[in-house]
Write a protein that holds these residues in place. Structure first.
Motif, PDB file in Angstrom:
ATOM      1  N   GLU A 177     142.299 -15.706 -19.496  1.00  0.00           N
ATOM      2  CA  GLU A 177     141.655 -15.072 -20.557  1.00  0.00           C
ATOM      3  C   GLU A 177     140.383 -15.410 -21.016  1.00  0.00           C
ATOM      4  OE1 GLU A 177     142.008 -11.618 -19.756  1.00  0.00           O
ATOM      5  OE2 GLU A 177     143.039 -12.094 -18.850  1.00  0.00           O
ATOM      6  N   ARG A 211     147.287 -10.429 -20.359  1.00  0.00           N
ATOM      7  CA  ARG A 211     146.019  -9.612 -19.624  1.00  0.00           C
ATOM      8  C   ARG A 211     145.000  -8.533 -20.678  1.00  0.00           C
ATOM      9  NH1 ARG A 211     148.620 -11.259 -14.049  1.00  0.00           N
ATOM     10  NH2 ARG A 211     148.153 -13.159 -13.953  1.00  0.00           N
ATOM     11  N   GLY A 267     142.897  -9.369 -23.737  1.00  0.00           N
ATOM     12  CA  GLY A 267     141.935 -10.446 -22.582  1.00  0.00           C
ATOM     13  C   GLY A 267     140.916  -8.960 -22.229  1.00  0.00           C
TER      14      GLY A 267
END
Length: 537
Positions: free
Chosen positions: A220, A171, A174
């Motif tokens: 993502e 995460r 992204g």
């Protein structure tokens, strides 16, 4: 997000391949990635030899073979010494440097072997082989990213539980990319996800971890497509991943028996790098090669009369007590007692298993070379013949091919690679540089790299019916040039894939930089913890 959209987005998923993805597609676990594959052109992407991260990603982003860019593994060698590779070892222009030549901007996040970053039009946050707090481009960018999105780490925090920490890293990639895409409005974007590979090395028996990490990557991807809205998206991996269920050949052990390797004990052979305390790594303190201590000195003394941890381990395995030495004796003490290659006294040896080859000890090239230059070819041919005949205990050929490096590498830096290349049979046989008391044994890692990764191309102007059979790692960079409407470098080894239109060639300026040492030794310990420095510890 800005109203400006990215022209072409490259999403790198380390180790992604059909055997991993297809079962997840069948479960509808990866809707965004599956849509790219189904709506565009896709297929297997054959990797290079050797199919490992530190060499393969530079080949992908330069479009040339290791003999041209100069990176053959995680380590670069000078004589018997070594250094962890960094971006200055890549002596060919990366795609984003070519784009800067055309005044086109790029955002590059978490791509391996990109530290220290080049000064390009755009932004670079380096990935694997960078230190935990890498210099970014522009200066101060990492602090800016962390202030904007919160935490950002290159490597997993060992104090945090898995797979949650891997998912958090996914995460972070992204979020960082989306912020920088909004900030710099690039023409080209490249974001890479490494945890899809790391999970197999560190948790090979946890398919639930694999699925959770891939689900996070897919989420993502969905957000990136929605917020960045690229005209064209390319998904590519550097190699595949799969089980190793046959044999492990301890190459240096075999060469010792054949008379090509001489060994030593007591810690005077290969340099020892012990994984540091996790707190040291996170804080970026300097790595140290510790003293073996009392246990190490005792084991070193025992080794000098023939009692080594490898031989003790062989006896323990026979008694059903495999692993006792590892649990009871400290790692640095084991290294002090284990047999190690004595480079100066050896003819040929494996330095790193991921190089898939042997280095020869040649007069005038190595500090204490033994092979006269006039005998180089004859000795190499003899070694190739010996290795080509190796069979597993089941009578199967160990190698698909054994040959001189010239058959695999070409270019100005080809002579920096191994002298003899060994390709394991169907990548089901494992290679090790360590001494373990026996020439053959079970694979050290139940999962490891395979030759075929994957590629998918979708978006405006993409021929979704194009046949991508035969696609190769070297084809990705020229294909991206074509998608971006710029000429490919005339030094690229790959071709433009049929899903996009052709492009002209251009004589871009050649690399004129200087190779710099990797001065942050925490990286060595990260690689050691993953087993990538085996044979150099």
């Amino acid at each position: 997000m800005s109203d400006e959209t990215i022209d072409t987005l490259l999403i790198g998923i380390d180790a992604a391949c059909a055997p991993i993805l297809d079962p997840l597609f069948e479960k509808d676990a990866l809707p965004n990635l599956e849509a790219i594959v189904e709506d565009g052109a896709s297929g297997p992407l054959e990797s290079q030899i050797p199919p490992w991260t530190a060499s393969a990603w530079p080949s992908l982003y330069t479009g040339v073979n290791p003999g041209k860019h100069g990176v053959f593994g995680f380590l670069a060698y000078e004589g018997y010494d070594w250094d962890v590779v960094n971006a200055t070892h890549v002596r060919e222009a990366a795609l984003w440097e070519l784009l800067s030549h055309h005044d086109m901007s790029s955002v590059v996040v978490n791509v391996p072997v990109t530290a220290p970053p080049p000064e390009i039009d755009g932004a670079v946050v380096p990935g694997y082989t960078a230190p935990e707090n890498p210099a970014c481009h522009p200066d101060g960018l990492l602090s800016e990213v962390r202030e904007e999105i919160g935490e950002y780490r290159v490597y997993p925090d060992p104090e945090r539980e898995q797979p949650g920490e891997y998912v958090d890293l996914v995460r972070m990639r992204g979020a960082a990319f989306r912020y920088l895409a909004d900030r710099f409005e690039p023409v080209f974007g490249f974001v890479q996800f490494q945890q899809t590979d790391s999970v197999f090395h560190e948790h090979p028996d946890r398919q639930d971890y694999v699925e959770e990490i891939y689900r996070a990557v897919d989420e993502e991807i969905g957000t990136l497509l929605e917020e960045c809205d690229p005209d064209t998206v390319v998904v590519a991996s550097d190699h595949g991943m799969g089980p190793y269920e046959k044999y492990e050949l301890r190459v240096n052990e075999f060469l010792d028996e054949e008379g090509y390797v001489e060994t030593t004990t007591g810690g005077s052979g290969m340099p020892a790098w012990l994984p540091m305390l996790n707190s040291q790594l996170r804080e970026g303190e300097e790595a140290r090669a510790p003293s073996p201590g009392l246990a190490g000195r005792a084991i070193g003394a025992a080794a000098r009369v023939g009692i080594t941890p490898a031989r003790a381990g062989k006896a323990l395995r026979a008694a059903g007590l495999e692993g006792l030495v590892k649990r009871v004796v400290p790692a640095d003490a084991r290294r002090a007692g284990n047999e190690q290659v004595d480079f100066a006294e050896s003819t040929a040896y494996m330095r790193s298993r991921i190089e898939l080859g042997l280095r020869m000890n040649v007069e005038g090239r190595e500090p204490e070379g033994k092979i006269p230059e006039s005998e180089y070819e004859s000795v190499r041919e003899e070694i190739i013949e010996v290795l080509s005949a190796v069979e597993t205990p089941d009578g199967e050929a160990m190698f698909e091919a054994v040959g001189p490096r010239e058959e695999y590498f070409w270019g100005p830096h080809a002579d920096e690679g191994v002298d003899v290349v060994m390709v394991p049979n169907e990548f089901e046989q494992f290679l090790s540089a360590d001494f373990k008391g026996e020439v053959f044994g079970p694979p050290t890692e139940p999962y490891n790299h395979k030759l075929d990764g994957m590629v998918a191309i979708a978006g405006e102007g993409v021929d979704s019916d194009a046949d991508l059979s035969g696609a190769h790692l070297f084809d990705v960079a020229p294909t991206l040039c074509a998608a971006l409407g710029v000429p490919r470098s005339d030094r690229m080894d790959g071709d433009v894939l049929g899903a996009v239109g052709p492009t002209d060639e251009y004589d871009y300026p050649e690399f004129d930089g200087t190779v710099r040492e990797t001065d942050d030794e925490e990286i060595e310990d990260r690689l050691s913890a993953l087993g990538y420095l085996e044979g150099n510890e």
